[in-house]
Structure formats: C-alpha cells, structure tokens
Design a protein around this motif. Structure first.
Motif, PDB file in Angstrom:
ATOM      1  N   GLU A 116       0.460  -1.640   0.260  1.00 21.60           N
ATOM      2  CA  GLU A 116       0.675  -0.263   0.170  1.00 21.60           C
ATOM      3  C   GLU A 116       0.902   1.091  -0.368  1.00 21.60           C
ATOM      4  N   GLU A 117       1.969   1.267   0.635  1.00 22.59           N
ATOM      5  CA  GLU A 117       2.891   2.262   0.902  1.00 22.59           C
ATOM      6  C   GLU A 117       3.206   2.348  -0.513  1.00 22.59           C
ATOM      7  N   GLY A 118       3.724   1.562  -1.266  1.00 20.05           N
ATOM      8  CA  GLY A 118       4.085   1.504  -2.735  1.00 20.05           C
ATOM      9  C   GLY A 118       3.570   2.423  -3.654  1.00 20.05           C
ATOM     10  N   VAL A 119       2.197   1.830  -3.598  1.00 23.52           N
ATOM     11  CA  VAL A 119       1.114   2.115  -4.118  1.00 23.52           C
ATOM     12  C   VAL A 119       0.593   4.331  -4.271  1.00 23.52           C
ATOM     13  N   ALA A 120       0.954   4.044  -2.967  1.00 25.14           N
ATOM     14  CA  ALA A 120       1.122   5.388  -2.857  1.00 25.14           C
ATOM     15  C   ALA A 120       2.295   6.286  -2.751  1.00 25.14           C
ATOM     16  N   TYR A 121       3.360   5.822  -2.969  1.00 22.50           N
ATOM     17  CA  TYR A 121       4.295   6.281  -3.455  1.00 22.50           C
ATOM     18  C   TYR A 121       4.665   6.415  -4.796  1.00 22.50           C
ATOM     19  N   ALA A 122       3.364   5.364  -5.442  1.00 21.39           N
ATOM     20  CA  ALA A 122       3.602   6.040  -7.070  1.00 21.39           C
ATOM     21  C   ALA A 122       3.094   6.779  -7.380  1.00 21.39           C
ATOM     22  N   LEU A 123       1.773   6.206  -6.486  1.00 14.70           N
ATOM     23  CA  LEU A 123       0.117   7.823  -7.117  1.00 14.70           C
ATOM     24  C   LEU A 123       1.070   8.819  -7.090  1.00 14.70           C
ATOM     25  N   TRP A 124       1.864   9.217  -5.000  1.00 21.98           N
ATOM     26  CA  TRP A 124       2.380   9.963  -5.705  1.00 21.98           C
ATOM     27  C   TRP A 124       3.241  10.831  -6.955  1.00 21.98           C
ATOM     28  N   LEU A 151       1.150   7.842   4.966  1.00 21.64           N
ATOM     29  CA  LEU A 151      -0.312   7.274   4.395  1.00 21.64           C
ATOM     30  C   LEU A 151      -0.659   7.261   5.830  1.00 21.64           C
ATOM     31  N   ARG A 152       0.388   6.300   6.766  1.00 21.73           N
ATOM     32  CA  ARG A 152       0.142   5.508   8.217  1.00 21.73           C
ATOM     33  C   ARG A 152      -0.873   6.883   8.946  1.00 21.73           C
ATOM     34  N   ARG A 153       0.075   7.828   8.891  1.00 23.42           N
ATOM     35  CA  ARG A 153      -0.452   8.916   9.599  1.00 23.42           C
ATOM     36  C   ARG A 153      -2.282   9.809   9.003  1.00 23.42           C
ATOM     37  N   LEU A 154      -2.110   8.979   7.607  1.00 23.71           N
ATOM     38  CA  LEU A 154      -3.701   9.790   7.277  1.00 23.71           C
ATOM     39  C   LEU A 154      -5.200   9.093   8.057  1.00 23.71           C
ATOM     40  N   ARG A 155      -3.743   7.648   7.880  1.00 26.53           N
ATOM     41  CA  ARG A 155      -5.312   6.135   7.882  1.00 26.53           C
ATOM     42  C   ARG A 155      -5.610   6.573   9.712  1.00 26.53           C
ATOM     43  N   LYS A 211      -7.915   1.380   1.008  1.00 24.88           N
ATOM     44  CA  LYS A 211      -8.866   1.331   0.325  1.00 24.88           C
ATOM     45  C   LYS A 211      -8.804   2.965  -0.391  1.00 24.88           C
ATOM     46  N   ALA A 212     -10.011   2.939   0.809  1.00 23.57           N
ATOM     47  CA  ALA A 212      -9.641   4.429   0.671  1.00 23.57           C
ATOM     48  C   ALA A 212      -9.043   5.967   0.974  1.00 23.57           C
ATOM     49  N   ALA A 213      -7.953   5.174   1.729  1.00 17.43           N
ATOM     50  CA  ALA A 213      -6.390   6.465   1.922  1.00 17.43           C
ATOM     51  C   ALA A 213      -6.429   6.536   0.380  1.00 17.43           C
ATOM     52  N   LEU A 214      -6.287   5.333  -0.307  1.00 17.56           N
ATOM     53  CA  LEU A 214      -5.864   5.257  -1.781  1.00 17.56           C
ATOM     54  C   LEU A 214      -6.590   5.831  -2.432  1.00 17.56           C
TER      55      LEU A 214
END
Length: 131
Positions: free
Chosen positions: A44-52, A79-83, A96-99
């Motif tokens: 999930e962190e990798g997906v978040a980084y890729a999106l950013w 991402l963890r802090r946002l969640r 899923k919602a955070a992404l």
C-alpha cells in the motif's frame, strides 16, 4: 546415567509439551498474520508513493516536497498518519479509501495533520457537507 528431571511438584508445575507446542503454534500463526499485514502495508505504501510520484516527479526525484522529506519511507509514514487521522480511535481509515483519496489529490499526504483539516478535506473529496 539419567538426567534428573526435577521433583514431582516441579514436574506438575511445568507446562506439558503439548501446551508448549500449542503456544508456539499460536505464536507462529500470529507472526504469520503480522508478516502478511506488514507485507500488505509495504504494498500500500508503494502504491501511495507511486500515485504521489506520478503527480510530483521532480519532488520524488529530489526527495523533498515543499521543504519536507519525501522518500518512499516518508510517504509510507504519511500514509499511516493520514489513515490514523481520518479513522476512529479504534480503526484507522481503510487503505483502499486512503489510496482513493491520494489518487484524487496526492498532496493530501503532505497536508497539515490536524484532524479537523483532514476531515474537512475528506468531506470535500466525498462531496458530503458534514452536516
């Protein structure tokens, strides 16, 4: 020569091999679940980084976003802090919602973290008024 195993009282107080095996088996199950969760978190962190990084390639290359560290690990931490900020005390916002939120606006990862600000942003994102 047989090794002394202890007094009868010590033997009765000692956990049985079956009990020890059961505890070890439970621990290994917990470790497996924890390991699977950690693996999902990394993905999930990798997906978040890729999106950013897709939206902000220069910042991703430089490792800074508006003067803040922006490595893959930093984005994962954000991402963890946002969640946590958008979730309840017991349950963080789903990955899923955070992404989905990050996909719509990747800069949310670097938004000020007061819960009210993030909550307002989430309400705007979902189109709800909060009333």
């Amino acid at each position: 020569a047989l090794a002394r195993r202890g007094s009868p009282a010590e033997l009765r107080a000692a956990p049985s091999r079956i009990a020890v095996r059961a505890v070890l088996k439970e621990r290994s199950k917990d470790d497996m679940v924890r390991g699977e969760q950690e693996e999902e978190d990394v993905q999930e962190e990798g997906v978040a980084y890729a999106l950013w990084a897709e939206q902000y390639p220069a910042a991703a290359r430089d490792g800074l976003f508006h003067g803040r560290p922006a490595s893959r690990g930093d984005v994962g931490s954000r991402l963890r802090r946002l969640r946590a900020a958008l979730g309840s005390e017991r349950q963080p916002l789903s990955a899923k919602a955070a992404l989905r939120l990050i996909e719509a606006e990747p800069a949310v990862l670097f938004a000020p973290t007061p819960r009210a600000n993030l909550w307002q942003l989430a309400l705007e994102f979902t189109g709800k008024t909060g009333r």
